[in-house]
Structures are given as structure tokens and as C-alpha cells.
Design an enzyme around this catalytic site. Structure first.
Site, short mmCIF file in Angstrom:
data_model
loop_
_atom_site.label_atom_id
_atom_site.label_comp_id
_atom_site.label_asym_id
_atom_site.label_seq_id
_atom_site.Cartn_x
_atom_site.Cartn_y
_atom_site.Cartn_z
N ASN A 126 0.86 -1.19 0.00
CA ASN A 126 0.00 0.00 0.00
C ASN A 126 0.89 1.23 0.00
O ASN A 126 1.53 1.54 1.01
CB ASN A 126 -0.89 -0.04 1.25
CG ASN A 126 -1.73 1.22 1.39
OD1 ASN A 126 -1.80 2.04 0.47
ND2 ASN A 126 -2.36 1.38 2.53
N LYS A 159 0.04 4.28 -0.13
CA LYS A 159 -0.57 5.44 0.54
C LYS A 159 -0.35 6.68 -0.33
O LYS A 159 -0.42 6.59 -1.55
CB LYS A 159 -0.03 5.58 1.97
CG LYS A 159 -0.17 4.26 2.74
CD LYS A 159 0.09 4.38 4.21
CE LYS A 159 -0.12 3.01 4.87
NZ LYS A 159 -0.01 3.03 6.32
N HIS A 192 -9.33 1.05 5.45
CA HIS A 192 -8.02 1.25 6.09
C HIS A 192 -8.21 2.20 7.28
O HIS A 192 -9.01 3.13 7.21
CB HIS A 192 -7.02 1.83 5.09
CG HIS A 192 -5.61 1.79 5.61
ND1 HIS A 192 -5.15 2.68 6.55
CD2 HIS A 192 -4.58 0.95 5.35
CE1 HIS A 192 -3.89 2.38 6.84
NE2 HIS A 192 -3.52 1.33 6.12
N GLU A 234 -6.57 4.56 8.28
CA GLU A 234 -6.35 5.99 7.97
C GLU A 234 -7.59 6.59 7.33
O GLU A 234 -7.88 7.78 7.50
CB GLU A 234 -5.10 6.12 7.08
CG GLU A 234 -3.83 5.86 7.90
CD GLU A 234 -2.65 5.31 7.12
OE1 GLU A 234 -2.68 5.32 5.87
OE2 GLU A 234 -1.69 4.84 7.77
N GLU A 249 -4.75 -4.96 10.86
CA GLU A 249 -3.70 -3.95 11.07
C GLU A 249 -3.95 -3.22 12.38
O GLU A 249 -4.80 -2.32 12.44
CB GLU A 249 -3.73 -2.92 9.93
CG GLU A 249 -3.48 -3.50 8.56
CD GLU A 249 -2.95 -2.45 7.62
OE1 GLU A 249 -1.99 -2.75 6.91
OE2 GLU A 249 -3.46 -1.31 7.60
N GLY A 300 3.20 2.24 10.74
CA GLY A 300 4.18 3.30 10.54
C GLY A 300 4.96 3.67 11.79
O GLY A 300 5.63 4.70 11.83
N SER A 360 4.02 -2.11 10.22
CA SER A 360 5.48 -2.14 10.40
C SER A 360 6.13 -3.45 9.98
O SER A 360 7.10 -3.91 10.59
CB SER A 360 5.86 -1.79 11.85
OG SER A 360 5.51 -0.45 12.14
O1 G3H Z 1 -1.56 -0.54 4.62
C1 G3H Z 1 -0.49 -0.70 5.19
C2 G3H Z 1 -0.35 -0.48 6.59
O2 G3H Z 1 -1.03 0.62 7.05
C3 G3H Z 1 1.00 -0.70 7.18
O3 G3H Z 1 1.82 0.42 7.01
P1 G3H Z 1 3.37 0.31 7.49
O4 G3H Z 1 3.91 -0.95 6.90
O5 G3H Z 1 4.02 1.54 6.94
O6 G3H Z 1 3.34 0.25 8.99
#
Ligand code: G3H
Length: 253
Positions: A13, A15, A99, A101, A169, A175, A214
């Protein structure tokens, strides 16, 4: 560790990252690894601005492309949104919905997420439905209650193993560099598996459940070995093709 009947899936992803120059390089490196294709499915979710170029660049490769969100309706006066049908129209094969977010930044409820997942199925896209608890919810011992409620409210009744993927998640792991223990991941994935099987029977048992939060090349093998983990939804580490590939290899190690 995934059940043998469930093919591992590693999804990236991106983002709100990536510019026009990003697609060819990523696809050259990741798409070039056809040897992985038989053992692990790969998906990448670029920003909407790059959907067409990724879909074009990955055509004929082993990488499927998807979008990070969709509107529930097929078209209309919804400034700034894109529909599931529009994603399919440019070669997208999947879409992330719910998600954390989106849930936090845009106030998306379980009902909204479910409507988006239903839109994905209507457009013949795979819906990657995200669930996960906050730190406060986990500390209060409510993690499974929260995830159970999100699953019940966000998944369409028509979900099948071929049309829906669940991504667990924990919000506090996204993150941050923090991850749950392998035991905590296994416990939550076991809970999700039981909820899916209760509601969807054999289809629920065969539905893939990804861990996200993460995931990096150096922790992927340990996290992805946990019981009932069928792959990963990767954020930051998916921006580097080599790291993404390392995680994909870890998923089948
Ligand atoms: O969609 C992916 C997740 O929100 C994980 O993000 P991350 O690997 O940067 O922690």
C-alpha cells in the site's frame, strides 16, 4: 503460517506516495520476479494518480494492481472520489477498503466500509477489508471486541474467499516500527479465522487474512510464520521494490 489451501498474498500500500517516474522502476524489479508467481500473489496499491500507469506497466506480469479506496456508488456527483467501476476500467483488480487511515481521517464507519466492499464486488474487484484496534482499545482488553465488530459490520454477506481478503492492522503498529508479539498476532488471526468460518463456512475458512503494521524485511519471516497469517499488507517497506520482494520471499520461506 498460511494453510496450504490459502496461497500467500503480499500487498503493498503506497498510501500518498509516488510520482509518475515510480511505476516503471518498481514494476521492472518486482514484475521481473516471475519465479515467485507460483508461490505467492503480489499486489500493489499505488495512489489513484498512478493507477493507470501501474496497471499498464504490470500487464502480463505477476503483479496485480489495485486502488486504495473507492466510492460506494458507480458514478455521480462525488467530487474527488473514484468508483470501483472506474478502477476496474483502467485495469485495477482490487481495492483496499476501511483502512484505519480512512476510518480516522474521513470518519468511515463499518457501514460505509461495507458499502464500499459491496461496490468492489459489484465491479468484480477483490476487496481488501482492513480491521484493527487502537492502542487504547488493546490496553483496555477490547481488541477482539473491536475487531469482531468491524468484521461483522464491514464484510458483505456475499463475501467469498475469491472476492475478499481481510487485513488485520493494529492501528498502533502502522508506521511506528512497533509490532505485536507473534503470539498476539496468532491469537488475533485465530479469532478472525473463527469469525470468518462462523459466518461464511468453508469460504470463511479459505479467506486470506493478512497482517499489516510495520512489516519489514527483517521481521517479516517471524510475523508471517504465525498461525493463520496468510501474508502481509505492507506500507512503508513496499515503496522500495527490493524490500517488498524480500517480504514476499519471507512469506513463502
Ligand atoms: O496498509 C499498510 C499499513 O497501514 C501498514 O503500514 P506500514 O507498513 O508503513 O506500517
Amino acid at each position: 503460517m498460511a494453510d496450504a489451501a490459502r496461497k500467500p498474498l503480499v500487498a503493498g500500500n503506497w498510501k500518498m506516495n509516488g510520482l509518475a517516474a515510480s511505476a516503471p522502476e518498481f514494476v521492472r524489479i518486482v514484475g521481473g520476479h516471475g519465479a515467485l508467481k507460483a508461490k505467492v500473489d503480489l499486489m500493489v496499491f499505488p495512489p489513484a494518480t498512478l493507477l493507470t500507469s501501474f496497471a499498464t506497466a504490470t500487464r502480463g506480469s505477476s503483479v496485480l494492481v489495485g486502488a486504495q479506496d473507492c466510492h460506494a456508488k458507480p458514478s455521480g456527483a462525488h467530487t474527488g472520489d473514484i468508483s470501483a467501476e472506474m478502477i476496474a476500467d483502467v485495469g485495477g483488480r482490487a481495492v483496499i477498503v476501511g483502512h484505519s487511515e480512512r476510518r480516522a481521517d474521513h470518519g468511515e464507519t463499518d457501514a460505509v466500509v461495507r458499502a464500499k466492499a459491496e461496490a468492489a464486488l459489484r465491479a468484480k474487484l477483490v476487496a481488501v477489508v482492513c480491521v484493527g484496534e487502537t492502542r487504547e482499545e488493546r490496553d483496555a482488553g477490547r481488541a477482539t471486541d473491536v475487531v469482531g465488530r468491524q468484521l461483522a459490520g464491514s464484510l458483505p454477506d456475499a463475501a467469498t474467499a475469491a472476492t475478499v481478503v481481510v487485513a488485520y492492522e493494529p492501528v498502533w503498529a502502522i508506521g511506528t516500527g512497533l509490532t505485536p508479539t507473534v503470539a498476539d498476532v496468532a491469537e488475533m488471526h485465530g479469532f478472525i479465522r473463527a469469525a470468518l468460518t462462523d459466518r461464511f463456512g468453508e469460504q470463511g475458512a479459505a479467506t486470506r487474512v493478512l497482517y499489516g503494521g510495520s512489516v519489514k524485511p527483517d521481521n517479516a519471516a517471524e510475523l508471517l510464520r504465525a498461525q493463520d497469517v496468510d501474508g502481509a499488507l505492507v506500507g512503508g517497506a513496499s515503496l522500495k521494490a527490493d524490500d517488498f520482494l524480500a517480504i514476499a520471499r519471507a512469506a513463502i520461506a
